[in-house]
Design a protein around this motif. Structure first.
Motif, mmCIF file in Angstrom:
data_model
loop_
_atom_site.group_PDB
_atom_site.id
_atom_site.type_symbol
_atom_site.label_atom_id
_atom_site.label_comp_id
_atom_site.label_asym_id
_atom_site.label_seq_id
_atom_site.Cartn_x
_atom_site.Cartn_y
_atom_site.Cartn_z
ATOM 1 N N LYS A 197 0.882 -1.173 0.000
ATOM 2 C CA LYS A 197 0.000 0.000 0.000
ATOM 3 C C LYS A 197 0.918 1.221 0.000
ATOM 4 N N TYR A 202 -1.128 4.679 -6.295
ATOM 5 C CA TYR A 202 -2.295 5.553 -6.450
ATOM 6 C C TYR A 202 -2.030 6.602 -7.525
ATOM 7 N N GLU A 233 -8.118 -5.843 -9.996
ATOM 8 C CA GLU A 233 -8.849 -5.111 -8.958
ATOM 9 C C GLU A 233 -9.805 -4.133 -9.625
ATOM 10 N N ILE A 260 -8.035 -6.505 3.534
ATOM 11 C CA ILE A 260 -8.526 -7.105 4.783
ATOM 12 C C ILE A 260 -10.034 -7.347 4.659
ATOM 13 N N THR A 261 -10.722 -6.477 3.929
ATOM 14 C CA THR A 261 -12.147 -6.694 3.668
ATOM 15 C C THR A 261 -12.294 -7.937 2.790
ATOM 16 N N THR A 303 -12.135 -1.047 2.757
ATOM 17 C CA THR A 303 -12.525 -0.455 4.042
ATOM 18 C C THR A 303 -13.506 0.706 3.897
HETATM 19 C C1 LIG Z 1 -6.419 -0.587 0.473
HETATM 20 C C2 LIG Z 1 -6.671 -1.255 -0.827
HETATM 21 C C3 LIG Z 1 -7.641 -2.272 -0.983
HETATM 22 C C4 LIG Z 1 -8.599 -2.671 0.112
HETATM 23 O O1 LIG Z 1 -7.997 -3.105 1.296
HETATM 24 P P1 LIG Z 1 -8.844 -3.185 2.627
HETATM 25 O O2 LIG Z 1 -7.870 -3.695 3.607
HETATM 26 O O3 LIG Z 1 -9.967 -4.109 2.386
HETATM 27 O O4 LIG Z 1 -9.315 -1.790 2.909
HETATM 28 C C5 LIG Z 1 -7.748 -2.898 -2.211
HETATM 29 N N1 LIG Z 1 -6.970 -2.534 -3.259
HETATM 30 C C6 LIG Z 1 -6.058 -1.545 -3.154
HETATM 31 C C7 LIG Z 1 -5.248 -1.201 -4.345
HETATM 32 C C8 LIG Z 1 -5.878 -0.883 -1.941
HETATM 33 O O5 LIG Z 1 -4.966 0.097 -1.859
#
Ligand SMILES: *Cc1c(COP(=O)(O)O)cnc(C)c1O
Length: 356
Positions: A197, A202, A233, A260-261, A303
Motif C-alpha cells: 500500500k 495511487y 482489482e 482485509i475486507t 474499508t
Molecule cells: C487498500 C486497498 C484495498 C482494500 O484493502 P482493505 O484492507 O480491504 O481496505 C484494495 N486494493 C487496493 C489497491 C488498496 O490500496
C-alpha cells in the motif's frame, strides 16, 4: 514488544465538530495526531500525541523525490452501547510492515503501533461520530524525511497517524456502480509494488480513473499487466464475481493488494457454506458468463465502502449489465454481516473487533 513511552501534549484549541450530514470523506481531521521518528542508529523514538498541525520538512526530503511512502486505512466504529471498536487493526499494522519491507522502510513494532492508536483514540474519543453509517477513518502512514537527493533508502522517517470523521458511504442507499475495463494502462505488475500500500500505486492509477470518469464510469477495472487478460482489482478495491452460484475472486498473485475486507468476505462466505474460489479469472470468462446468463453478481470490497456492487461493466464495445443493475442477494448479505460486526449489531463470532 519494545516499550516506548508516549508523550502527550493536549490541544488547548479544540475544533468544532461538523454535523454528520456534512462530513463527506477525508476533509476534516481530529484535534490530535500521533507522530514517531526514525533515525538510522537510533531506531524509532519520540512517540508523541500532539495537536493536529502542519509538519515541516526539508524540500529535499526524500519522500518528495523518490516516493518512499506507505500507508494504511482502517476505521473506528461507535457501537450502540457507546463503545469504540476497531476492525482487525492487527492486520493493518502487519500489512504496513509488509509494505515497509517492499519499500526498504524500517519495520515498526506492530503491537506498539496498535497501543499508540488506541491511546490516540482515547484522546480523541469524542470525534468518533455516532450517526448511522458514520465512522472515524484512521490513516497511519510513513514517509522518508531525510534531506538528500541520492537514490537509496532514506536514513530517517516519520510514522504518523491522523484521523478523520467520515459520513455514511451509502446515504442514498447502496447503488451499484458502472465500471470501465481499462485497456491501455495497468495498475501494477507482478514483481512491482502492487502488493504494497504505497503512494505511487495511487499516482499511477489516476489516469485510468480520469478516463473512466470522462466516459461516465465511476471506476476502472484493472486487468493484469502482462497479458491484459486476467482481472486484478476495481479502482482501489478487490473484486468478486458470483457465477452459477459460486463466488470467485482473483487469487493473490503478487500484483493484487491483499485487502482485509477481501479476506473477511472470504471467511464470511466459508462460514455460510457458500462456495468461494480464489483463482485467476480471465475477463473473457466474465463476458461469457454474462452472455449465457450465469453472471449473477459482481462487487468490489474495501474499508471505505465495505462493498460496492457493480451494476455495469464496459469492455471494448461490450456493455455488460449485472443483475439488472440491482444489488445481489449475496452482496447484500455480506454487506449486512460485515457492517453488523463492525458496528456491534451482529455477534462477532470471528473475534475480529477490538475495543479501545
Ligand atoms: C487498500 C486497498 C484495498 C482494500 O484493502 P482493505 O484492507 O480491504 O481496505 C484494495 N486494493 C487496493 C489497491 C488498496 O490500496
Amino acid at each position: 514488544m519494545t516499550t516506548y513511552q508516549i508523550t502527550t501534549e493536549l490541544s488547548t484549541n479544540r475544533k468544532q465538530k461538523t454535523p454528520a450530514e456534512q462530513l463527506g470523506f477525508g476533509k476534516i481531521f481530529t484535534d490530535h495526531m500521533f507522530v514517531m521518528d526514525y533515525e538510522d542508529g537510533k531506531g524509532w523514538h519520540n512517540a508523541t500525541i500532539t495537536p493536529y498541525a502542519p509538519i515541516t520538512l526539508s524540500p529535499a526530503a526524500m519522500v518528495f523525490h523518490y516516493g518512499q511512502a506507505v500507508f494504511e486505512g482502517l476505521k473506528a466504529y461507535m457501537t450502540e452501547d457507546g463503545e469504540v471498536q476497531l476492525f482487525r487493526p492487527d492486520r493493518n499494522f502487519q500489512r504496513l510492515n509488509s509494505s515497509n519491507a517492499r519499500l526498504c522502510i524500517p519495520p515498526i513494532d506492530e503491537d506498539f503501533a496498535l497501543e499508540a492508536l488506541k491511546e490516540l483514540l482515547r484522546v480523541d474519543r469524542e470525534w468518533v461520530p455516532t450517526a448511522p453509517g458514520t465512522s472515524l477513518y484512521i490513516r497511519p502512514f510513513i514517509i522518508a524525511t531525510e534531506s538528500y537527493l541520492g537514490v537509496n533508502p532514506a536514513k530517517s522517517y516519520k510514522f504518523m497517524i491522523i484521523m478523520s470523521p467520515v459520513g455514511s458511504y451509502y446515504k442514498e442507499g447502496i447503488n451499484p456502480v458502472k465500471i470501465l475495463v481499462e485497456q491501455q494502462y495497468v495498475r501494477a505488475v507482478v514483481g512491482g509494488t502492487g502488493e504494497a500500500k504505497t503512494a505511487g500505486n495511487y499516482a499511477s492509477s489516476l489516469k485510468g480513473s480520469e478516463i473512466a470518469a470522462q466516459q461516465g464510469y465511476s471506476q476502472t477495472l484493472w486487468l493484469d499487466g502482462k497479458e491484459n487478460k486476467y482481472v486484478e482489482e476495481v479502482g482501489s478495491m478487490n473484486i468478486f464475481f458470483k457465477i452459477s452460484g459460486k463466488v470467485i475472486t482473483p487469487a493473490l498473485n503478487g500484483s493484487i493488494l491483499p485487502g482485509i475486507t477481501r479476506d473477511s468476505m472470504i471467511e464470511v462466505l466459508k462460514s455460510k457454506n457458500i462456495p468461494i474460489e480464489e483463482r485467476a479469472i480471465a475477463f473473457e470468462e466474465v463476458v461469457e458468463a454474462a452472455k449465457n446468463g450465469t453472471l449473477e453478481e459482481a462487487f468490489g470490497t474495501g474499508t471505505a465502502a465495505v462493498i460496492s456492487p457493480v451494476g455495469e461493466l464496459k469492455w471494448l464495445d461490450d456493455v455488460i449489465s449485472v443483475n439488472n443493475g440491482q444489488i445481489g442477494e449475496v452482496t447484500q448479505m455480506l454487506y449486512d454481516t460485515l457492517t453488523g460486526i463492525q458496528y456491534g449489531k451482529v455477534a462477532d463470532t470471528f473475534g475480529w473487533t477490538v475495543k479501545i
